[in-house]
Motif scaffolding. Sequence first.
Motif, PDB file in Angstrom:
ATOM      1  N   THR A 156      -8.017  32.611 -15.873  1.00  0.00           N
ATOM      2  CA  THR A 156      -7.627  31.331 -16.295  1.00  0.00           C
ATOM      3  C   THR A 156      -6.605  30.771 -15.293  1.00  0.00           C
ATOM      4  OG1 THR A 156      -7.847  31.912 -18.648  1.00  0.00           O
ATOM      5  CG2 THR A 156      -6.617  29.934 -18.361  1.00  0.00           C
ATOM      6  N   TYR A 157      -5.768  31.638 -14.956  1.00  0.00           N
ATOM      7  CA  TYR A 157      -4.635  31.041 -14.077  1.00  0.00           C
ATOM      8  C   TYR A 157      -5.243  30.974 -12.690  1.00  0.00           C
ATOM      9  CZ  TYR A 157       0.039  31.232 -16.142  1.00  0.00           C
ATOM     10  OH  TYR A 157       0.886  30.831 -16.927  1.00  0.00           O
ATOM     11  N   ASP A 169      -0.447  37.482 -22.126  1.00  0.00           N
ATOM     12  CA  ASP A 169      -0.716  36.763 -20.847  1.00  0.00           C
ATOM     13  C   ASP A 169      -1.643  35.721 -21.137  1.00  0.00           C
ATOM     14  OD1 ASP A 169       1.176  38.213 -19.781  1.00  0.00           O
ATOM     15  OD2 ASP A 169      -0.155  39.865 -19.055  1.00  0.00           O
ATOM     16  N   ILE A 170      -2.583  36.135 -22.101  1.00  0.00           N
ATOM     17  CA  ILE A 170      -3.934  34.935 -22.284  1.00  0.00           C
ATOM     18  C   ILE A 170      -3.131  33.661 -23.054  1.00  0.00           C
ATOM     19  CG2 ILE A 170      -5.665  34.530 -23.549  1.00  0.00           C
ATOM     20  CD1 ILE A 170      -6.720  37.198 -23.138  1.00  0.00           C
ATOM     21  N   SER A 195      -6.627  36.286 -18.524  1.00  0.00           N
ATOM     22  CA  SER A 195      -5.602  35.485 -18.136  1.00  0.00           C
ATOM     23  C   SER A 195      -5.861  35.259 -16.809  1.00  0.00           C
ATOM     24  CB  SER A 195      -4.468  36.098 -18.569  1.00  0.00           C
ATOM     25  OG  SER A 195      -4.513  37.524 -18.443  1.00  0.00           O
ATOM     26  N   GLU A 250      -0.102  32.819 -22.528  1.00  0.00           N
ATOM     27  CA  GLU A 250       0.548  32.121 -21.458  1.00  0.00           C
ATOM     28  C   GLU A 250      -0.108  31.150 -20.528  1.00  0.00           C
ATOM     29  OE1 GLU A 250       3.337  34.311 -19.036  1.00  0.00           O
ATOM     30  OE2 GLU A 250       3.143  32.440 -17.652  1.00  0.00           O
ATOM     31  N   SER A 251      -1.281  31.985 -20.129  1.00  0.00           N
ATOM     32  CA  SER A 251      -1.947  31.071 -19.030  1.00  0.00           C
ATOM     33  C   SER A 251      -2.829  30.087 -19.611  1.00  0.00           C
ATOM     34  CB  SER A 251      -3.119  31.985 -18.483  1.00  0.00           C
ATOM     35  OG  SER A 251      -4.101  32.629 -19.613  1.00  0.00           O
ATOM     36  N   LEU A 252      -3.192  30.120 -20.929  1.00  0.00           N
ATOM     37  CA  LEU A 252      -3.993  29.047 -21.731  1.00  0.00           C
ATOM     38  C   LEU A 252      -2.758  27.986 -21.776  1.00  0.00           C
ATOM     39  CD1 LEU A 252      -6.406  30.678 -24.168  1.00  0.00           C
ATOM     40  CD2 LEU A 252      -6.832  29.200 -22.027  1.00  0.00           C
ATOM     41  N   ASP A 255      -2.940  39.043 -26.682  1.00  0.00           N
ATOM     42  CA  ASP A 255      -2.382  39.342 -25.453  1.00  0.00           C
ATOM     43  C   ASP A 255      -1.575  38.167 -24.934  1.00  0.00           C
ATOM     44  OD1 ASP A 255      -3.213  41.151 -22.979  1.00  0.00           O
ATOM     45  OD2 ASP A 255      -2.972  38.830 -22.302  1.00  0.00           O
TER      46      ASP A 255
END
Lengths: 133, 674
Positions: free
Chosen positions: B463-464, A19-20, B460, A22-24, A17
């Motif tokens: 996390t954000y 988005d995961i 996500s 990117e967020s991490l 994923d």
Amino acid sequence: MEPLRVNRAKILVIDDDRDILESLQNSLELPKVKLDIRTAPGGMLGLQEAKRFRPDVVILDLQMPGVNGFEVLDEIRSDSELSHTKVIMLTAKDDSRNLWEGIDRRLDDFISKPFDLEELEARIYVQLLEAQK
Amino acid sequence: MIISLFQGLTGRLKKRLQRYGVTYKRRSAVWSYIIAVMVVAAVLWLRLEFTFRLPLGVMLFGAFVAATLGGFGAGLLALLLLAFVQFYYFSEPVLSLSLAKLVGPDLGTQINFLVIGFIMVALSSALRYMRRTAARMVSAANRLSAVVESSQDAIIGKDLNGIVTDWNKGAEKLYGYSRREVVGKHISFLVPAERRHELEDITERLGRGENVNLHETVRVDKTGRYLPVQVAISPVYDAKGNIIGAATIARDISERRKREEEQDFLRQANQLLVSSLDYETILQHISQLLVPVLADWCAIDLVDGQEISRVNFVHRNPQLAELSRQMLKRYPWPEDYPHGVPLVLRTGQPELIPEVTDSMLDKEVPDPVQRQTLRTLGLCSQLVVPLKSRGTVVGSISLAYGESGRHYNHNTLMLVESFAASAAAAIENSRHYREVVQSEQQKDEFIAVASHELKTPLTSMKTYAQRILRDAKRRQADEAEVRALELITRQTDRLSSLVNNILDVTKLNNGALVLHRETVSLRELIATVIERINVLVPDRVTFEARADAEVDADPSRIEQAVVNLINNAIAYSDPESPVKVTLSTRGSYAVIAVADQGSGISPKHRQYIFERFSTASGATKGLGLGLYITKQIVDQHGGRIRVQSQVGRGSTFYIELPTLASVKKLSKLLKKEY
């Protein structure tokens, strides 16, 4: 917290994923340690990246299409240059049965999704401490 | 007096004869007297009309005739009347009743007449009686032998040494020996060698005057075939009560045995068919029951919508089964085919072809490949019965005899029809069951996948949200922004716990919830849980450990159960009201009590709260899965969960878990027992 003797660490996040990833990539941080974070959107790409990047800690998603987390873990453990890399596995909560399988494959730690950012950071820190022993 | 003496004598004789089936009709006495009077009148007329050289001879003849026709009473009456006629009409002076007539030369004649007449009457009536009795005895004997002869059962007479003396038609039919062949032979030729001991036993028991009943035994017929028979043997007595032989009645019970076997078969079939709900197993059971007992090969065809599909084919020879499957795939029967499966599925009526001949195959199966297939499979008799469920035809069972050379008949048809009724029900049940299981599995799989898919975006997002919250705190952003970000984080957590609940329920449903048990100190576990909760709701929850208790449990699941109860207590009571958690032990149980001072649960709702999709207040808050999961966790640990509640005062939930000490004690006890 016991101090880390290093001030840089390489982290590789492997998850299907984006988005995961990117967020991490944008969120993970440790006090007094500069994290060099790279991501790979899948098991195969993750392995290639791991061989190039030689990360200190791999954050590895278990359920991925194609090459799954366990297969990546097996490859890492069988590669002489990567075999001592610390691996934290991301699991869904219902994967608890699989975790025993992971422990057999010398999995270092796991955390289930969705996790607390700070908890994951703490676990990365612990793995870095383990690695410097 | 003489008559009654005579009747006394004959009466005893009659009684004795009646035992042998001789019957007497009682004729009215009036008739014999009328006969007597008529005979006397005739004699009188003859004497008056004609002159006889020996007139008394005519009179005696009259008495003889009356006795012959009417018996002793009539003869005696005629004799007396004739004596009177002689006295009145023919003794001088005629037509006078003067007693003086007796004295004189006629006296001797009269006495002679009476004496001779009486002897004649007695003799002739005795003769008549004997003749009639003999005739009756003969007819009785004929009747009896007709009964014996026409009996379907074998009736055999034998003497004390076991030599056959009588052998009826039934015996000829049953055993195949004619009467002439066996009379005079010892009975042992009927008894199989391994059952000769039966004969000794029978002889001994007959000797004691017992009747012998063998409900099921075996005899050998002339061709050497073994016959299942029922045998009754009774001693035969002579008139003095001595045993002079034995009468055997034997009945062929092969039909009954066959019926019993059929009943057994159906009973077993039913047992086997209800023993499973698995579709494939049921189909296998059906063909196993039929082949090879009732068929050399059998096929099950089921209607599935518009399609007819052959779901099972079994042949005594497994290689041939494969051949048939391939052939049917390439050459399916046309739907309007006038025989076999298409016909039965169309009409709902069974088809029985007792004898399938080569010419029939040539005529009815135009396709040469198909014909050859049937010849290879072997087909000399065919039976196709419909499978009906609630009146509609859902398929058919086809049975065929080939290599074994057996043939179907009406009896097999009836048997297979009863079997087909249970088979159809079993197939339909298993079909429905399979559908239910499949849809249940699909649902569970869907939920599992959906939950997993829901968690990925949550990860996500969280996390954000946490990262932005951290940033906001660092740059000391205003309180509203921090609160908003905290809310996002909290609600993400809430969403993920709902998703986890759905997953847990799915796992509970298909039994996949696995406990990883270890020794757990409940005091430590609860203290940790409350410490964490109190970070969020400071000082709301208090903990009192009256005792520590160790349990053998999955700590993450027990934690989940306790957290669920505390969260419920917080959610369903005022923000300031305390929640009190107590740990104690009672007997072999550790008791965790979670008490709130909330609104309480009405008795109406109390009985449903541990069920799925119900919430403590009846109001909708969450999915109503928390208490259900809590109960399941406690149940799986061998514990109990219960609630005490007063509306307006609050509720207390109790989790009771068996302590490790008690579990150990129990297992030690069990070891001692065995």
